[in-house]
Design a protein around this motif. Structure first.
Motif, PDB file in Angstrom:
ATOM      1  N   GLN A   1       7.603  -7.909  -5.903  1.00  0.00           N
ATOM      2  CA  GLN A   1       7.279  -9.346  -5.999  1.00  0.00           C
ATOM      3  C   GLN A   1       8.118 -10.152  -5.027  1.00  0.00           C
ATOM      4  O   GLN A   1       7.594 -10.992  -4.292  1.00  0.00           O
ATOM      5  CB  GLN A   1       7.545  -9.866  -7.436  1.00  0.00           C
ATOM      6  N   VAL A   2       9.415  -9.880  -5.008  1.00  0.00           N
ATOM      7  CA  VAL A   2      10.307 -10.631  -4.114  1.00  0.00           C
ATOM      8  C   VAL A   2       9.903 -10.398  -2.666  1.00  0.00           C
ATOM      9  O   VAL A   2       9.818 -11.335  -1.862  1.00  0.00           O
ATOM     10  CB  VAL A   2      11.791 -10.220  -4.339  1.00  0.00           C
ATOM     11  N   PHE A   3       9.607  -9.136  -2.343  1.00  0.00           N
ATOM     12  CA  PHE A   3       9.219  -8.827  -0.960  1.00  0.00           C
ATOM     13  C   PHE A   3       7.942  -9.574  -0.583  1.00  0.00           C
ATOM     14  O   PHE A   3       7.855 -10.189   0.487  1.00  0.00           O
ATOM     15  CB  PHE A   3       9.037  -7.323  -0.765  1.00  0.00           C
ATOM     16  N   SER A   4       6.942  -9.534  -1.460  1.00  0.00           N
ATOM     17  CA  SER A   4       5.657 -10.173  -1.127  1.00  0.00           C
ATOM     18  C   SER A   4       5.822 -11.675  -0.937  1.00  0.00           C
ATOM     19  O   SER A   4       5.109 -12.294  -0.149  1.00  0.00           O
ATOM     20  CB  SER A   4       4.602  -9.874  -2.185  1.00  0.00           C
ATOM     21  N   GLN A   5       6.791 -12.263  -1.642  1.00  0.00           N
ATOM     22  CA  GLN A   5       6.994 -13.715  -1.502  1.00  0.00           C
ATOM     23  C   GLN A   5       7.684 -14.075  -0.182  1.00  0.00           C
ATOM     24  O   GLN A   5       7.515 -15.171   0.329  1.00  0.00           O
ATOM     25  CB  GLN A   5       7.835 -14.239  -2.672  1.00  0.00           C
ATOM     26  N   ASN A   6       8.449 -13.163   0.345  1.00  0.00           N
ATOM     27  CA  ASN A   6       9.223 -13.473   1.556  1.00  0.00           C
ATOM     28  C   ASN A   6       8.644 -12.896   2.842  1.00  0.00           C
ATOM     29  O   ASN A   6       9.058 -13.272   3.929  1.00  0.00           O
ATOM     30  CB  ASN A   6      10.652 -12.944   1.410  1.00  0.00           C
ATOM     31  N   TYR A   7       7.701 -11.990   2.703  1.00  0.00           N
ATOM     32  CA  TYR A   7       7.198 -11.273   3.871  1.00  0.00           C
ATOM     33  C   TYR A   7       6.105 -12.082   4.562  1.00  0.00           C
ATOM     34  O   TYR A   7       5.153 -12.536   3.907  1.00  0.00           O
ATOM     35  CB  TYR A   7       6.663  -9.907   3.427  1.00  0.00           C
ATOM     36  N   GLY A   8       6.209 -12.212   5.899  1.00  0.00           N
ATOM     37  CA  GLY A   8       5.228 -13.004   6.635  1.00  0.00           C
ATOM     38  C   GLY A   8       4.183 -12.171   7.359  1.00  0.00           C
ATOM     39  O   GLY A   8       3.273 -12.712   7.965  1.00  0.00           O
TER      40      GLY A   8
END
Ligand code: SF4
Length: 216
Positions: free
Chosen positions: A162-169
């Motif tokens: 979840q954290v990765f998906s929120q920060n990944y562009g």
């Protein structure tokens, strides 16, 4: 690297998901944090979650550069090793150097089991495409299909995702391998779909084993 072919770079191959993809093998043969029942490489030889500098970024760039002289145009240079690519503590440096020195788009196919680690998420941020594995909607199915390292925790991995998906562009895709009798019940599929949807991926791929799996 201790791989059957001994090569760091292979291909290019025509990939269903990635187009023309030059493969990068940055992990020694079958070092993985999972030993999935369907793994086409057989059972994991070293089940580990310890990150180590398995690849040499400069050597990697030289190998990709040399391969590009013969391969023609590629869509992606893809970390798709004989194990779990994020176990390589030099992954981030490798991605960064490839992009800077060779101006190629970089993809990483990961089982996502180490995304709860800040350093792993940071390593992947520069990749143009990341594919994450979601084979189960609960810890029990996860243990049966992916047979994780005993120190891994299902919910911690989900939080990392979840954290990765929120920060990944970049382009985030998910991949789910369906195995009859293990994760193909309606309830399981619905749970997997919910998890995938919560990550807002560009695409959620569903696959079935088409090559000989680790377990009959
Ligand atoms: S995560 Fe990938 S390499 Fe590791 S056991 Fe599963 S399918 Fe094989």
């Amino acid at each position: 690297l201790d791989t059957p072919s001994g090569s760091i770079v292979f291909g290019p191959v025509i990939s269903r998901r990635l187009g023309v993809s030059l493969g990068i093998n940055n992990i020694p043969y079958k070092k993985c944090s999972y030993t999935c029942i369907y793994c086409q490489l057989g059972r994991t030889i070293e089940l580990t979650i310890e990150r180590k500098p398995y690849s040499d970024p400069s050597r990697l760039v030289a190998a990709v550069s040399s391969a590009l002289e013969h391969s023609g145009k590629i869509d992606f240079a893809t970390f798709v090793p004989d194990g779990e690519p994020t176990l390589d503590s030099n992954l981030g440096r490798g991605i960064s150097l490839l992009k800077k020195e060779l101006d190629v788009r970089v993809a990483v196919l990961t089982n996502a089991s180490l995304l709860w680690l800040d350093e792993v998420r940071n390593d992947l941020l520069e990749a143009d495409l990341v594919s994450v594995k979601i084979d189960a909607s609960n810890a029990s199915t996860w243990r049966r299909i992916n047979r994780p390292h005993p120190q891994l925790d299902y919910n911690t991995i989900l939080k990392g995702l979840q954290v990765f998906s929120q920060n990944y562009g970049g382009i985030l895709i998910t991949e789910t391998m369906l195995v009859e009798g293990i994760n193909d019940e309606e309830e399981e599929l619905s749970g997997i779909a919910d998890i995938a949807a919560s990550l807002s991926p560009s695409k959620a791929y569903i696959a079935i084993p088409t090559r000989p799996p680790a377990e009959p």
